[in-house]
Design an enzyme around this catalytic site. Structure first.
Site, PDB file in Angstrom:
ATOM      1  N   GLY A   1       0.823  -1.194   0.000  1.00  0.00           N
ATOM      2  CA  GLY A   1       0.000   0.000   0.000  1.00  0.00           C
ATOM      3  C   GLY A   1       0.864   1.253   0.000  1.00  0.00           C
TER       4      GLY A   1
ATOM      5  N   GLN B   1       2.416   5.073  -1.475  1.00  0.00           N
ATOM      6  CA  GLN B   1       3.013   5.657  -2.669  1.00  0.00           C
ATOM      7  C   GLN B   1       4.526   5.518  -2.606  1.00  0.00           C
ATOM      8  OE1 GLN B   1       0.933   9.033  -4.347  1.00  0.00           O
ATOM      9  NE2 GLN B   1      -0.580   8.970  -2.715  1.00  0.00           N
ATOM     10  N   VAL B   2       5.256   6.489  -3.130  1.00  0.00           N
ATOM     11  CA  VAL B   2       6.696   6.325  -3.261  1.00  0.00           C
ATOM     12  C   VAL B   2       7.413   6.663  -1.953  1.00  0.00           C
ATOM     13  CG1 VAL B   2       7.088   8.689  -4.127  1.00  0.00           C
ATOM     14  CG2 VAL B   2       8.688   6.845  -4.741  1.00  0.00           C
TER      15      VAL B   2
ATOM     16  N   HIS C   1      14.440   4.060   0.593  1.00  0.00           N
ATOM     17  CA  HIS C   1      15.165   3.259   1.576  1.00  0.00           C
ATOM     18  C   HIS C   1      16.654   3.442   1.336  1.00  0.00           C
ATOM     19  CE1 HIS C   1      11.450   1.388   2.699  1.00  0.00           C
ATOM     20  NE2 HIS C   1      11.305   0.747   1.551  1.00  0.00           N
TER      21      HIS C   1
ATOM     22  N   SER D   1       7.722   5.609   7.988  1.00  0.00           N
ATOM     23  CA  SER D   1       6.715   5.339   6.965  1.00  0.00           C
ATOM     24  C   SER D   1       6.174   3.926   7.130  1.00  0.00           C
ATOM     25  CB  SER D   1       7.332   5.491   5.570  1.00  0.00           C
ATOM     26  OG  SER D   1       7.869   6.787   5.391  1.00  0.00           O
ATOM     27  N   LEU D   2       4.912   3.742   6.755  1.00  0.00           N
ATOM     28  CA  LEU D   2       4.270   2.430   6.802  1.00  0.00           C
ATOM     29  C   LEU D   2       3.680   2.100   5.442  1.00  0.00           C
ATOM     30  CD1 LEU D   2       4.320   3.077   9.929  1.00  0.00           C
ATOM     31  CD2 LEU D   2       2.169   1.836  10.054  1.00  0.00           C
ATOM     32  N   GLY D   3       3.803   0.848   5.061  1.00  0.00           N
ATOM     33  CA  GLY D   3       3.159   0.362   3.848  1.00  0.00           C
ATOM     34  C   GLY D   3       2.988  -1.137   3.946  1.00  0.00           C
TER      35      GLY D   3
ATOM     36  N   CYS E   1       5.685   9.702  -0.058  1.00  0.00           N
ATOM     37  CA  CYS E   1       4.321   9.224   0.207  1.00  0.00           C
ATOM     38  C   CYS E   1       3.279  10.025  -0.566  1.00  0.00           C
ATOM     39  CB  CYS E   1       4.026   9.231   1.697  1.00  0.00           C
ATOM     40  SG  CYS E   1       5.241   8.302   2.657  1.00  0.00           S
TER      41      CYS E   1
END
Length: 215
Positions: free
Chosen positions: A71, A73-74, A77, A137-139, A168
């Site tokens: 889930g 966006q960009v 890392h 950030s979470l995804g 994001c």
């Protein structure tokens, strides 16, 4: 309360082989498989989530871009950022997606509080923030009741590549990191504290360190 959460500490690993290993683990696990969290750093890479748009990649330059099935966006890392991939049987845990995200955010907020950094979450923009700047950030992706992908916490890294994207999907979103807020930081200590916070907030009885590869 669930039984035991296993952690794998993978060090610095290229992004794509870890992505493929996560997918295999999720596809092949059984209802009795132990939940795992993989702790890893990646060489410099931009990852584009399912909601990502090409226009949010402003000037990627020499940093590779990988399309993923998580889930969001960009994001970026790189070394000095602690990534944790949460390979959990969410159905067995009894969490909905929103509750899972909230529990992960609370674990990160608890970790930061242990360094005297006051952080918060936003209901409309998953992740963790300090004075409006994003520090984590979470995804996630949920498939057949099992989660993969996870979180990325900025610890002691070069933040400049974030300026090559709209993090994001938000133009001009400020990014921060733990080193700039709490002074010199040992990543090993951050990992130890993060493990404890995830065990606590995901409601496991205990944790263990898993050995062996992820191939």
């Amino acid at each position: 309360m669930s039984a035991c959460l296993g952690f794998r500490e993978l060090g610095l690993q290229p992004y794509e082989p870890v992505l493929e290993a996560m997918r295999r683990f999720t596809e092949q696990r059984s209802p009795d498989s132990q939940d795992e969290i993989w702790l890893v750093e990646h060489p410099a890479v931009f990852t584009q989530g399912q909601a990502g748009k090409a226009e949010h990649l402003l000037v990627p330059g020499d940093i590779p871009v990988v399309q993923t099935d998580r889930g969001g966006q960009v994001t970026y890392h790189g070394p000095g950022q602690q990534v944790a991939y949460l390979l959990l049987d969410v159905r067995r845990l009894g969490f909905g997606v929103r509750e899972l995200v909230s529990r992960i955010e609370q674990a990160l907020i608890g970790l930061l509080a242990s360094y005297d950094v006051q952080a918060s979450a936003k209901p409309d923009a998953p992740g963790v923030y300090v004075d409006g700047a994003k520090i984590a950030s979470l995804g996630l992706r949920i498939r057949n009741g099992r989660s993969f992908h996870g979180l990325a916490l900025n610890v002691d890294m070069d933040l400049a590549p974030f300026r090559r994207i709209n993090p994001c999907g938000y133009a001009g979103l400020a990014m921060t990191q733990l080193r700039d807020l709490a002074g010199p930081i040992e990543l090993d200590e951050v990992r130890t504290r993060l493990r404890g916070q995830l065990v606590k907030h995901l409601d496991y009885a205990e944790q263990t360190t898993l050995t062996g590869g992820i191939d």
